[in-house]
Structures are given as structure tokens and as C-alpha cells.
Design a protein around this motif. Structure first.
Motif, PDB file in Angstrom:
ATOM      1  N   GLY A  50      -9.857   0.357  -7.059  1.00  0.00           N
ATOM      2  CA  GLY A  50      -9.243   1.692  -6.913  1.00  0.00           C
ATOM      3  C   GLY A  50      -8.308   1.727  -5.731  1.00  0.00           C
ATOM      4  O   GLY A  50      -7.197   2.249  -5.801  1.00  0.00           O
ATOM      5  N   ASP A  51      -8.755   1.168  -4.608  1.00  0.00           N
ATOM      6  CA  ASP A  51      -7.945   1.104  -3.382  1.00  0.00           C
ATOM      7  C   ASP A  51      -6.643   0.360  -3.634  1.00  0.00           C
ATOM      8  O   ASP A  51      -5.576   0.781  -3.199  1.00  0.00           O
ATOM      9  CB  ASP A  51      -8.714   0.398  -2.265  1.00  0.00           C
ATOM     10  CG  ASP A  51      -9.696   1.360  -1.602  1.00  0.00           C
ATOM     11  OD1 ASP A  51      -9.628   2.565  -1.954  1.00  0.00           O
ATOM     12  OD2 ASP A  51     -10.492   0.906  -0.759  1.00  0.00           O
ATOM     13  N   GLU A  52      -6.794  -0.751  -4.318  1.00  0.00           N
ATOM     14  CA  GLU A  52      -5.602  -1.568  -4.600  1.00  0.00           C
ATOM     15  C   GLU A  52      -4.590  -0.786  -5.417  1.00  0.00           C
ATOM     16  O   GLU A  52      -3.386  -0.794  -5.128  1.00  0.00           O
ATOM     17  CB  GLU A  52      -6.010  -2.838  -5.343  1.00  0.00           C
ATOM     18  CG  GLU A  52      -6.365  -3.964  -4.394  1.00  0.00           C
ATOM     19  CD  GLU A  52      -7.003  -5.137  -5.115  1.00  0.00           C
ATOM     20  OE1 GLU A  52      -6.829  -5.239  -6.350  1.00  0.00           O
ATOM     21  OE2 GLU A  52      -7.684  -5.923  -4.436  1.00  0.00           O
ATOM     22  N   ALA A  53      -5.143  -0.066  -6.435  1.00  0.00           N
ATOM     23  CA  ALA A  53      -4.247   0.719  -7.298  1.00  0.00           C
ATOM     24  C   ALA A  53      -3.551   1.776  -6.468  1.00  0.00           C
ATOM     25  O   ALA A  53      -2.333   2.006  -6.591  1.00  0.00           O
ATOM     26  CB  ALA A  53      -5.039   1.369  -8.409  1.00  0.00           C
ATOM     27  N   ARG A  54      -4.370   2.434  -5.570  1.00  0.00           N
ATOM     28  CA  ARG A  54      -3.800   3.480  -4.729  1.00  0.00           C
ATOM     29  C   ARG A  54      -2.739   2.900  -3.782  1.00  0.00           C
ATOM     30  O   ARG A  54      -1.671   3.448  -3.598  1.00  0.00           O
ATOM     31  CB  ARG A  54      -4.913   4.150  -3.918  1.00  0.00           C
ATOM     32  CG  ARG A  54      -4.976   5.658  -4.211  1.00  0.00           C
ATOM     33  CD  ARG A  54      -6.136   6.279  -3.506  1.00  0.00           C
ATOM     34  NE  ARG A  54      -7.362   6.077  -4.264  1.00  0.00           N
ATOM     35  CZ  ARG A  54      -8.565   5.978  -3.721  1.00  0.00           C
ATOM     36  NH1 ARG A  54      -8.706   6.035  -2.412  1.00  0.00           N
ATOM     37  NH2 ARG A  54      -9.622   5.813  -4.470  1.00  0.00           N
ATOM     38  N   THR A  55      -3.100   1.733  -3.195  1.00  0.00           N
ATOM     39  CA  THR A  55      -2.166   1.076  -2.259  1.00  0.00           C
ATOM     40  C   THR A  55      -0.853   0.762  -2.970  1.00  0.00           C
ATOM     41  O   THR A  55       0.230   0.998  -2.426  1.00  0.00           O
ATOM     42  CB  THR A  55      -2.786  -0.239  -1.713  1.00  0.00           C
ATOM     43  OG1 THR A  55      -4.077   0.066  -1.236  1.00  0.00           O
ATOM     44  CG2 THR A  55      -1.938  -0.822  -0.615  1.00  0.00           C
ATOM     45  N   LYS A  56      -0.997   0.291  -4.194  1.00  0.00           N
ATOM     46  CA  LYS A  56       0.188  -0.057  -4.971  1.00  0.00           C
ATOM     47  C   LYS A  56       1.047   1.193  -5.206  1.00  0.00           C
ATOM     48  O   LYS A  56       2.267   1.172  -5.052  1.00  0.00           O
ATOM     49  CB  LYS A  56      -0.230  -0.667  -6.307  1.00  0.00           C
ATOM     50  CG  LYS A  56       0.838  -1.550  -6.911  1.00  0.00           C
ATOM     51  CD  LYS A  56       0.381  -2.156  -8.204  1.00  0.00           C
ATOM     52  CE  LYS A  56       1.537  -2.859  -8.889  1.00  0.00           C
ATOM     53  NZ  LYS A  56       1.199  -3.269 -10.223  1.00  0.00           N
ATOM     54  N   LEU A  57       0.297   2.272  -5.531  1.00  0.00           N
ATOM     55  CA  LEU A  57       0.986   3.544  -5.780  1.00  0.00           C
ATOM     56  C   LEU A  57       1.723   4.004  -4.521  1.00  0.00           C
ATOM     57  O   LEU A  57       2.886   4.416  -4.553  1.00  0.00           O
ATOM     58  CB  LEU A  57      -0.041   4.597  -6.199  1.00  0.00           C
ATOM     59  CG  LEU A  57       0.525   5.870  -6.791  1.00  0.00           C
ATOM     60  CD1 LEU A  57       0.985   5.628  -8.215  1.00  0.00           C
ATOM     61  CD2 LEU A  57      -0.538   6.964  -6.782  1.00  0.00           C
ATOM     62  N   TYR A  58       0.983   3.909  -3.380  1.00  0.00           N
ATOM     63  CA  TYR A  58       1.585   4.336  -2.107  1.00  0.00           C
ATOM     64  C   TYR A  58       2.793   3.473  -1.766  1.00  0.00           C
ATOM     65  O   TYR A  58       3.806   3.978  -1.308  1.00  0.00           O
ATOM     66  CB  TYR A  58       0.557   4.257  -0.972  1.00  0.00           C
ATOM     67  CG  TYR A  58      -0.525   5.302  -1.050  1.00  0.00           C
ATOM     68  CD1 TYR A  58      -0.267   6.549  -1.654  1.00  0.00           C
ATOM     69  CD2 TYR A  58      -1.796   5.065  -0.534  1.00  0.00           C
ATOM     70  CE1 TYR A  58      -1.267   7.511  -1.727  1.00  0.00           C
ATOM     71  CE2 TYR A  58      -2.787   6.026  -0.601  1.00  0.00           C
ATOM     72  CZ  TYR A  58      -2.526   7.254  -1.202  1.00  0.00           C
ATOM     73  OH  TYR A  58      -3.499   8.196  -1.274  1.00  0.00           O
ATOM     74  N   GLU A  59       2.629   2.189  -2.004  1.00  0.00           N
ATOM     75  CA  GLU A  59       3.743   1.280  -1.689  1.00  0.00           C
ATOM     76  C   GLU A  59       4.977   1.630  -2.522  1.00  0.00           C
ATOM     77  O   GLU A  59       6.090   1.648  -2.012  1.00  0.00           O
ATOM     78  CB  GLU A  59       3.333  -0.167  -1.950  1.00  0.00           C
ATOM     79  CG  GLU A  59       2.611  -0.791  -0.759  1.00  0.00           C
ATOM     80  CD  GLU A  59       2.022  -2.152  -1.072  1.00  0.00           C
ATOM     81  OE1 GLU A  59       1.408  -2.722  -0.151  1.00  0.00           O
ATOM     82  OE2 GLU A  59       2.169  -2.622  -2.225  1.00  0.00           O
ATOM     83  N   GLU A  60       4.692   1.947  -3.797  1.00  0.00           N
ATOM     84  CA  GLU A  60       5.812   2.337  -4.680  1.00  0.00           C
ATOM     85  C   GLU A  60       6.483   3.609  -4.174  1.00  0.00           C
ATOM     86  O   GLU A  60       7.695   3.722  -4.142  1.00  0.00           O
ATOM     87  CB  GLU A  60       5.286   2.561  -6.112  1.00  0.00           C
ATOM     88  CG  GLU A  60       5.188   1.281  -6.898  1.00  0.00           C
ATOM     89  CD  GLU A  60       4.469   1.482  -8.232  1.00  0.00           C
ATOM     90  OE1 GLU A  60       4.173   0.478  -8.871  1.00  0.00           O
ATOM     91  OE2 GLU A  60       4.201   2.650  -8.603  1.00  0.00           O
TER      92      GLU A  60
END
Lengths: 273, 125
Positions: A50-60
Motif C-alpha cells: 500500500g505504501d509503495e502504491a501511495r509513494t508511487k502516486l505521490y511521486e507522480e
């Protein structure tokens, strides 16, 4: 004896059963422990994913914002550049506005009267206050003698200013050719040559020269000529000439009218017997 | 509405300065031809700022400045001198008498408007 053996067997059996129960319980506890560990592992893995997905989202999102910031910065730079353009255009328009106001006032004043001496005074005022001349003369052509005759001056006594033949020296040449003269050397030397002005402007009605304005020195704070000064010189060349010429004619006609009127009054008088 | 008194004997210059002053929002121009005329106008109207020439008939600009500064009612009115006298000693003399600023002719209209606006803004504070 058999009874005792039977009891002992049952006890053994019970004991065995108890031990198996104990082992089974232990196995269950171990299994439970493993399962708990597995659940914890899974939970952690779910959380991590979940964190990774969120991080990816934030990075985007960050990348998007950075793009937006870059585009805004670019737009800001463009607007800033446009602003600078507008500011410099505003200053230019302001300057032009002020120049037009000066020209308007000068021409308004020049045509505000038909009194010859007042028109000359207004020309003097314009040359002193708007151009910044210190010593100068206004010379008009006397058609009878074909000479330039000083009619008004500033910083120089009019009677001290010489009459100039058309075509003679710088001043006479300007009157003859009708082209303005501007000296390249505007230094304040303190010396004046009445035949060598620093500026000489012909007073022209269309192509007909009626006189000149001859400037010999500028006010000490006046270092050189601006575009506005050249505009004023042009204005003086045309408007001052018209104003001087028409006021001169008007004054002459007024004088003639008075003479004729006096003459008529004399004629009307009854002859004394 | 600030009242600006323009004291100048030359009608051309007076009109030119008045014309420039009209560009200052809400300002009102009162014209006087010399020092004595200026004092008359000052007694009849409230004056917030004076623009004054030096060389004038009847009463010159320097005399007017010293009289204004000597009068407790007028002493704080800002005075800007506009003159053909460009020498440094003339400027020093005018400032010593009590003029606030000194502009030698020919004046730059923008510079004059800026200067007048500065003094009028300071008056509001």
C-alpha cells in the motif's frame, strides 16, 4: 492381581492418551504461532505494498506539480517580460504625452494674441523656458533693405545685436536657404560671436522665410538638445512665424485703420466759416 | 483635494505647469503672477503646496519663500522652486531660505509630477 493389572493398563492408556493430547495441544499451539506469524507477515506485506502504491502516486503527483511549477515559472517570466515592455511603453507614452502637452501649450500661447510685441514676448518665453536658451535674438527680414533686423532678444541688448544681410554668415545663410542650423559644439564657453550662433532656426510660412531665431548660448544646466527640443524648434519655425507675421500685419492694419479713421473724422468736420 | 499654488510671471510657463498639475488626481491649481499675488491667493484659499519661480516682478520667489516660512500659518507648506537659475549657489540659497526642492528650467514634466506627488503623499501621512 488381574484387577490390578487391568487398572494399571487403563492408567497407562489414559496417561498415553493424555500425553498424546498434550502433544496435540503443543502442535496446535505451534501451528497457531506459525499462523499468527504468517498473518503478521501478510499484513506487513499488504501494508508495504500500500505504501509503495501511495509513494508511487505521490511521486507522480510531485512530478505533475513540478511540471506545473515549471510551466507557471515560464508563464511568470513571460508576463514579467510583457510587464517590462508595458512599463517601458508606458514611460514612452508618458513622455510623448508630456511633449505633446508642451507643444500644445506653446502653440496655444503663440496664437492667443494678435499683439505683435506680445507674440514676441511669448516666443522669448518659449525659447527661455521650454528650450533653455540663455542668449538669443529674434531677427525679422526687412523687405526694403533685404536685411535681418533684430526685434527682440534675451541676454543681449537688441540694439547691440547687428543687422545681418541675407546670405551673410551663418545667420544670413539660414535666412536665405531656410534650413535650420545646429552646431555640434554646445559647450558653455562664455564667448559669443553674433554671426556664429550655436542654433539658428528660420521662421517660415510654408517656404517663405520671414526671419530667424538665433541662439548664442544655453542655460548652464542645459547640456544638449532632446527630441522634444527639435520638436519645439520645428513648432517655432512654423507657428511662431505665422503668429509673428499675422500679428505684425494686424498691428499695421490697426495703425492704418486709426490713421484712416482720423483722416475721415477730419473730413467729416464742418469747415469753419 | 490638494490645492497647488503656481507662482510664475510667464503665462506660457504658468499654463504649462498648471497643465502638468492637472494630471495629479484630485488636485486643484491656483495661479499667481508674482509673490504679492501669491500671498493674496494664499489668504483667500487653503494652499497645500507651492510651485514658485524666482525671477518675477513686484515680489520675487525668494522673498515669497522667506515670508511663507516666517508665517506660522504657512510655514509647513512645501515649496518647490522652478527657475532658470541653474547655479549651485542659487540652489543652496533657495534651500537655505526654506525651499524644499529646486528644479532648474527647462523642467521635465514627469520629474515635476513625481516630486509634487511625493510631497503631497507625505502631507497625507
Amino acid at each position: 492381581m488381574d484387577k490390578e493389572t487391568g487398572v494399571s493398563n487403563k492408567a497407562d492408556e489414559f496417561f498415553q492418551m493424555f500425553r498424546r493430547g498434550e502433544e496435540f495441544t503443543k502442535d496446535l499451539l505451534k501451528e497457531n504461532e506459525k499462523l499468527r506469524y504468517r498473518i503478521a507477515e501478510l499484513e506487513e506485506s499488504v501494508e508495504r505494498s500500500g505504501d509503495e502504491a501511495r509513494t508511487k502516486l505521490y511521486e507522480e503527483r510531485i512530478a505533475l506539480f513540478e511540471e506545473e511549477i515549471a510551466s507557471l515559472r515560464e508563464k511568470f517570466a513571460q508576463v514579467e517580460e510583457e510587464n517590462k515592455d508595458f512599463a517601458s511603453k508606458y514611460i514612452e507614452v508618458e513622455e510623448e504625452n508630456n511633449n505633446l502637452a508642451n507643444l500644445y501649450v506653446a502653440s496655444y500661447q503663440l496664437h492667443s494674441t494678435l499683439d505683435f510685441s506680445e507674440v514676441l514676448r511669448i516666443v522669448l518665453e518659449i525659447v527661455i523656458n521650454l528650450i533653455g536658451a540663455e542668449k538669443f535674438t529674434i531677427l525679422l527680414i526687412d523687405d526694403k533693405t533685404n536685411e535681418l533686423v533684430p526685434v527682440a532678444s534675451e541676454g543681449i541688448t537688441t540694439t547691440d545685436a547687428p543687422r545681418v544681410k541675407i546670405g551673410q554668415g551663418r545667420v544670413g545663410t539660414v535666412a536665405k536657404k531656410g534650413d535650420s542650423y545646429f552646431s555640434e559644439n554646445l559647450e558653455h564657453t562664455g564667448k559669443i560671436d553674433m554671426l556664429e550662433p550655436i542654433v539658428c532656426i528660420p521662421l517660415k510660412i510654408k517656404e517663405h522665410v520671414i526671419g530667424v531665431i538665433s541662439i548664442y548660448s544655453l542655460l548652464m544646466q542645459k547640456a544638449g538638445f532632446s527630441n522634444m527640443d527639435y520638436e519645439l524648434f520645428n513648432l517655432l519655425a512654423g507657428h511662431a512665424a505665422t503668429a509673428i507675421f499675422s500679428s505684425k500685419l494686424y498691428t499695421q492694419s490697426e495703425r492704418k485703420l486709426t490713421t484712416i479713421q482720423s483722416f475721415l473724422d477730419l473730413l467729416k468736420e464742418k469747415p469753419k466759416k | 483635494m490638494p490645492n497647488i499654488l503656481v507662482v510664475e510671471d510667464s503665462p506660457t510657463m504658468r499654463q504649462l505647469i498648471s497643465f502638468a498639475m492637472k494630471r495629479i488626481p484630485n488636485s486643484h491649481v491656483i495661479e499667481a503672477t508674482d509673490g504679492v499675488d501669491a500671498l493674496k491667493k494664499m489668504s483667500a484659499d487653503t494652499v497645500d503646496l507651492i510651485l514658485c519661480d524666482i525671477n518675477m516682478p513686484v515680489m520675487d520667489g525668494l522673498k515669497l519663500v522667506s515670508l511663507v516660512r516666517g508665517n506660522p500659518v504657512y510655514k509647513d507648506i512645501p515649496i518647490i522652486i522652478i527657475t532658470t537659475e541653474g547655479a549651485e549657489e542659487d540652489k543652496k540659497r533657495a534651500l537655505a531660505i526654506g525651499a524644499n526642492a529646486y528644479l532648474p528650467k527647462p523642467i521635465q514634466t514627469q520629474e515635476l509630477i513625481k516630486l509634487v506627488t511625493t510631497y503631497l503623499t507625505a502631507l497625507k501621512k
